[in-house]
Scaffold this motif. Structure first.
Motif, PDB file in Angstrom:
ATOM      1  N   GLY A  21       7.758  11.685  -5.650  1.00 18.19           N
ATOM      2  CA  GLY A  21       7.492  11.209  -4.300  1.00 18.19           C
ATOM      3  C   GLY A  21       7.573   9.697  -4.187  1.00 18.19           C
ATOM      4  N   LEU A  22       7.057   8.987  -5.178  1.00 18.62           N
ATOM      5  CA  LEU A  22       7.098   7.527  -5.175  1.00 18.62           C
ATOM      6  C   LEU A  22       8.537   7.018  -5.209  1.00 18.62           C
ATOM      7  N   LEU A  23       9.360   7.626  -6.049  1.00 19.12           N
ATOM      8  CA  LEU A  23      10.765   7.189  -6.123  1.00 19.12           C
ATOM      9  C   LEU A  23      11.472   7.355  -4.778  1.00 19.12           C
ATOM     10  N   HIS A  24      11.123   8.397  -4.027  1.00 21.82           N
ATOM     11  CA  HIS A  24      11.699   8.550  -2.686  1.00 21.82           C
ATOM     12  C   HIS A  24      11.339   7.362  -1.794  1.00 21.82           C
ATOM     13  N   LEU A  25      10.135   6.810  -1.951  1.00 19.03           N
ATOM     14  CA  LEU A  25       9.746   5.655  -1.140  1.00 19.03           C
ATOM     15  C   LEU A  25      10.564   4.421  -1.470  1.00 19.03           C
ATOM     16  N   PHE A  64       7.338   9.984   2.945  1.00 21.61           N
ATOM     17  CA  PHE A  64       7.649   9.353   4.220  1.00 21.61           C
ATOM     18  C   PHE A  64       7.700   7.843   4.014  1.00 21.61           C
ATOM     19  N   PRO A  65       8.898   7.298   3.734  1.00 24.87           N
ATOM     20  CA  PRO A  65       9.020   5.847   3.546  1.00 24.87           C
ATOM     21  C   PRO A  65       8.620   5.099   4.822  1.00 24.87           C
ATOM     22  N   ALA A  66       7.989   3.933   4.647  1.00 26.83           N
ATOM     23  CA  ALA A  66       7.467   3.202   5.793  1.00 26.83           C
ATOM     24  C   ALA A  66       8.414   2.134   6.328  1.00 26.83           C
ATOM     25  N   GLU A 111       0.831  -1.203   0.000  1.00 28.30           N
ATOM     26  CA  GLU A 111       0.000   0.000   0.000  1.00 28.30           C
ATOM     27  C   GLU A 111       0.863   1.250   0.000  1.00 28.30           C
ATOM     28  N   VAL A 112       0.415   2.226  -0.781  1.00 26.41           N
ATOM     29  CA  VAL A 112       0.991   3.561  -0.760  1.00 26.41           C
ATOM     30  C   VAL A 112      -0.145   4.531  -0.456  1.00 26.41           C
ATOM     31  N   SER A 113       0.124   5.492   0.417  1.00 29.93           N
ATOM     32  CA  SER A 113      -0.893   6.476   0.783  1.00 29.93           C
ATOM     33  C   SER A 113      -0.543   7.827   0.179  1.00 29.93           C
ATOM     34  N   LEU A 114      -1.545   8.468  -0.406  1.00 32.28           N
ATOM     35  CA  LEU A 114      -1.381   9.791  -0.989  1.00 32.28           C
ATOM     36  C   LEU A 114      -2.296  10.752  -0.247  1.00 32.28           C
ATOM     37  N   PRO A 117       5.130  -4.488   2.945  1.00 31.66           N
ATOM     38  CA  PRO A 117       3.824  -4.181   2.364  1.00 31.66           C
ATOM     39  C   PRO A 117       3.429  -2.703   2.488  1.00 31.66           C
ATOM     40  N   LEU A 118       3.935  -2.013   3.506  1.00 28.09           N
ATOM     41  CA  LEU A 118       3.642  -0.584   3.596  1.00 28.09           C
ATOM     42  C   LEU A 118       4.774   0.187   2.932  1.00 28.09           C
ATOM     43  N   LEU A 119       4.464   0.870   1.847  1.00 31.10           N
ATOM     44  CA  LEU A 119       5.486   1.625   1.133  1.00 31.10           C
ATOM     45  C   LEU A 119       5.732   2.975   1.792  1.00 31.10           C
ATOM     46  N   GLY A 120       4.670   3.636   2.221  1.00 30.78           N
ATOM     47  CA  GLY A 120       4.815   4.932   2.861  1.00 30.78           C
ATOM     48  C   GLY A 120       3.749   5.897   2.408  1.00 30.78           C
ATOM     49  N   ASP A 121       3.964   7.151   2.789  1.00 30.27           N
ATOM     50  CA  ASP A 121       3.013   8.221   2.512  1.00 30.27           C
ATOM     51  C   ASP A 121       3.665   9.287   1.640  1.00 30.27           C
ATOM     52  N   ILE A 122       2.868   9.833   0.731  1.00 29.99           N
ATOM     53  CA  ILE A 122       3.306  10.957  -0.088  1.00 29.99           C
ATOM     54  C   ILE A 122       2.278  12.060   0.105  1.00 29.99           C
ATOM     55  N   VAL A 123       2.755  13.265   0.430  1.00 24.50           N
ATOM     56  CA  VAL A 123       1.879  14.394   0.733  1.00 24.50           C
ATOM     57  C   VAL A 123       2.163  15.516  -0.269  1.00 24.50           C
ATOM     58  N   PHE A 124       1.092  16.162  -0.733  1.00 26.34           N
ATOM     59  CA  PHE A 124       1.202  17.231  -1.725  1.00 26.34           C
ATOM     60  C   PHE A 124       0.566  18.503  -1.184  1.00 26.34           C
ATOM     61  N   GLY A 125       1.205  19.653  -1.420  1.00 23.29           N
ATOM     62  CA  GLY A 125       0.695  20.960  -0.996  1.00 23.29           C
ATOM     63  C   GLY A 125       0.097  21.711  -2.178  1.00 23.29           C
TER      64      GLY A 125
END
Length: 171
Positions: A126-130, A80-82, A50-53, A92-100
């Motif tokens: 953001g995904l590549l950072h994860l 925010f990598p998990a 899972e990836v959270s946006l 299974p938890l990839l992390g969170d990506i937040v957009f302003g």
């Protein structure tokens, strides 16, 4: 054109604040960008990953940036990598990506590009950072930028780095 999301990958999407397009539009845009990133970069995830946006406004992302990066300012995207990968397999938890929102919107206008193209770039970034890609030194930055360019080209989006320093501070 990229295909569907990789098998077993779930995208959790929330709109917290800002004048973002609707959820359906954001899901479609995120799905295309994530699928292209997986195809072009050879990213691998475990089953049921899972990836959270999170789509918020500048006030929301500024708080996160201050809390987690000690930078009291709004930014376009934060990742925010998990967890640590098992070899080359993430999840299974990839992390969170937040957009302003305001920053993303302003940058698209300043660059003279479509809002959706800029947001797609930031989703990929953001995904590549994860997946442990970074731009802290020149060698890492060149690798990450070259991957972003290839991914975006597969989506029909022009090179975002031509005369543009805007993504250099995102995290």
């Amino acid at each position: 054109m990229p295909g569907p999301l990789p098998d077993g990958l779930v995208t959790d999407l929330a709109i917290e604040a800002g004048e973002w397009p609707g959820e359906a539009v954001l899901f479609q845009m995120a799905g295309r960008a994530i699928s292209a990133a997986f195809a072009e970069a050879g990213l691998q995830v475990s089953e049921n990953s899972e990836v959270s946006l999170l789509f918020t406004d500048d006030a929301g992302i500024r708080k996160l940036n201050a809390k987690w990066r000690d930078k009291d300012k709004a930014t376009n995207v934060l990742s925010f990598p998990a967890g640590e990968p098992d070899g080359d397999i993430y999840g299974p938890l990839l992390g969170d990506i937040v957009f302003g929102y305001e920053t993303v919107f302003r940058e698209a206008e300043e660059l003279g590009i479509e809002f959706g193209d800029h947001l797609s770039h930031l989703i990929v970034h953001g995904l590549l950072h994860l997946f442990d890609y970074d731009h802290q030194d020149n060698e890492e930055a060149e690798l990450m930028e070259s991957l972003e360019k290839a991914i975006l080209a597969s989506l029909g989006i022009d090179d975002p780095y031509v005369d543009s320093p805007l993504v250099a501070d995102s995290g």
